[in-house]
Each structure stands twice: as C-alpha cells, then as structure tokens.
Design an enzyme around this catalytic site. Structure first.
Site, PDB file in Angstrom:
ATOM      1  N   ALA A   1       0.841  -1.200   0.000  1.00  0.00           N
ATOM      2  CA  ALA A   1       0.000   0.000   0.000  1.00  0.00           C
ATOM      3  C   ALA A   1       0.873   1.245   0.000  1.00  0.00           C
ATOM      4  O   ALA A   1       1.997   1.233   0.510  1.00  0.00           O
ATOM      5  CB  ALA A   1      -0.928   0.005   1.216  1.00  0.00           C
ATOM      6  N   ASP A   2       0.341   2.303  -0.579  1.00  0.00           N
ATOM      7  CA  ASP A   2       1.001   3.601  -0.540  1.00  0.00           C
ATOM      8  C   ASP A   2      -0.071   4.677  -0.549  1.00  0.00           C
ATOM      9  O   ASP A   2      -1.055   4.566  -1.286  1.00  0.00           O
ATOM     10  CB  ASP A   2       1.948   3.783  -1.722  1.00  0.00           C
ATOM     11  CG  ASP A   2       2.847   4.986  -1.523  1.00  0.00           C
ATOM     12  OD1 ASP A   2       3.775   4.889  -0.706  1.00  0.00           O
ATOM     13  OD2 ASP A   2       2.596   6.024  -2.163  1.00  0.00           O
ATOM     14  N   THR A   3       0.108   5.704   0.266  1.00  0.00           N
ATOM     15  CA  THR A   3      -0.891   6.764   0.413  1.00  0.00           C
ATOM     16  C   THR A   3      -0.266   8.123   0.153  1.00  0.00           C
ATOM     17  O   THR A   3       0.838   8.394   0.625  1.00  0.00           O
ATOM     18  CB  THR A   3      -1.481   6.744   1.838  1.00  0.00           C
ATOM     19  OG1 THR A   3      -2.046   5.453   2.096  1.00  0.00           O
ATOM     20  CG2 THR A   3      -2.558   7.811   2.009  1.00  0.00           C
TER      21      THR A   3
ATOM     22  N   GLY B   1      -3.037   3.522  -2.966  1.00  0.00           N
ATOM     23  CA  GLY B   1      -2.925   2.401  -3.890  1.00  0.00           C
ATOM     24  C   GLY B   1      -2.746   1.134  -3.088  1.00  0.00           C
ATOM     25  O   GLY B   1      -2.020   1.123  -2.089  1.00  0.00           O
TER      26      GLY B   1
END
EC number: 3.6.1.9
Length: 192
Positions: free
Chosen positions: A69-71, A105
């Site tokens: 995950a990436d924010t 994502g």
C-alpha cells in the site's frame, strides 16, 4: 488461510489489520518512494504499492499473499510527509479551510501464482479553517511529522476534519473495505 504478509512499516496499517484479528506477518519493503510528479497520483500510489509488494515477494522463500500500500495527499499537486516543522506549517495552512484528496494504492500479490490485483481508493477530506495557534500546538505534539499531508485523522487532527466523503480507513492508510473485497473476490480470503 495462506500466509498473509503486509509489506509496510506503517503502524497505522498494522493496527487496522490487527483490529480485524487477522493473522499476518510484516516484512518491510526496501523500496525508495521516488516518483515522477507529472504522473497521475493514482498511478503513482499503485506503482509504489506494487513495487513494495514485489520487493517483499522477491525476498521470501515460501508462498504467501502480500499486501502493498502507498498513500498520498493531493491538493494542487502531491503533498508528502513534511520535511521539517516549517514544511508541516506550510502543508497545514495549504489544507486549512478547504478540501483535498487522499489516495491509497493497494496491491495484493500471490507469490505462488504471480496473480496480482492493483487498485486505488480516493477519499475527499474537508478541513475547517485552522488557526496558526492550532497549527503550532499540533506541530508541538510531533504527530504530523511522519504522515502524508502532515496530519493523522485518527489522532489529534480529527478536530480539524469537518467531514470526509469516502473510506475513513483510506485516510488512515489502508482502505480496508476495498482490501476486503479484493481478498475475498480474487483470493478467497475473508477478513471476518
């Protein structure tokens, strides 16, 4: 259930999964979070999430389902984590009294088959007008320094948020509703 691995060092992502009483391991990826700011924000977070999951997949020696995950925060461009206290002030002033987007994502990768699902979630966050005094008090807590957008909705900055449109957990860093759908539909894993 197959071995589940969270490819993240984020205490917030870890806590979200722990709150569901899901059994998982954490292996932190070694990916440098560099990107082309000209790319669409959704593409950036999907790519970084994939690179994190892929990095962990390449370092383990048994089958697993890996979650990456990436924010990022977006308002007139990408807003990352503050570099210092002045940067945190500037970011919070930019977000004050306006709406911005938080985009996460997510990638779920099955190391046994290579099957991968890539997606993203967008949440709109409406901030109240934040006074300079409130900004200074908030920065003094240290809370904003390790967070995209220089705030944590789950912490003290909750007092700045008038409303959100979308998934609250996306703003925290892991859109659990979308993740649950992906795990169930594509990998036959239930989070309940």
């Amino acid at each position: 259930m197959e071995r589940l691995i969270l490819a993240s060092n984020s205490p917030r992502r870890k806590e979200i999964l722990q709150n569901l009483h899901v059994k998982f391991d954490i292996i932190v990826s070694d990916v440098d979070e560099v990107f082309n700011e000209k790319d669409h924000p959704a593409k950036i977070v999907e790519t970084l999430a994939y690179l994190k999951a892929e990095d962990v997949a390449n370092r383990i020696d048994r089958d697993a389902i890996i979650i990456g995950a990436d924010t990022i925060v977006v308002k007139n461009g990408i807003i990352g984590k503050p570099k210092n206290k002045q940067d945190a002030r500037d970011i919070l002033r930019t977000l004050s009294g306006d709406v911005h987007e938080v985009i996460t994502g997510i990638v779920v990768l099955d190391t046994s088959s290579g099957y991968t699902v890539i997606d993203h979630v967008v949440t709109e966050v409406y901030m109240k007008k934040i006074t300079d005094e409130e900004i200074e008090r908030y920065i003094a807590t240290g809370e904003p320094m390790d967070k995209a957008g220089a705030y944590g909705i789950q912490g003290r900055a909750a007092v700045f948020v008038e409303k959100i449109v979308g998934d609250y957990y996306n703003v925290v860093g892991l859109p659990i509703c979308k993740l649950g759908e992906v795990l169930h539909k594509h990998f036959h894993i239930n989070l309940l």
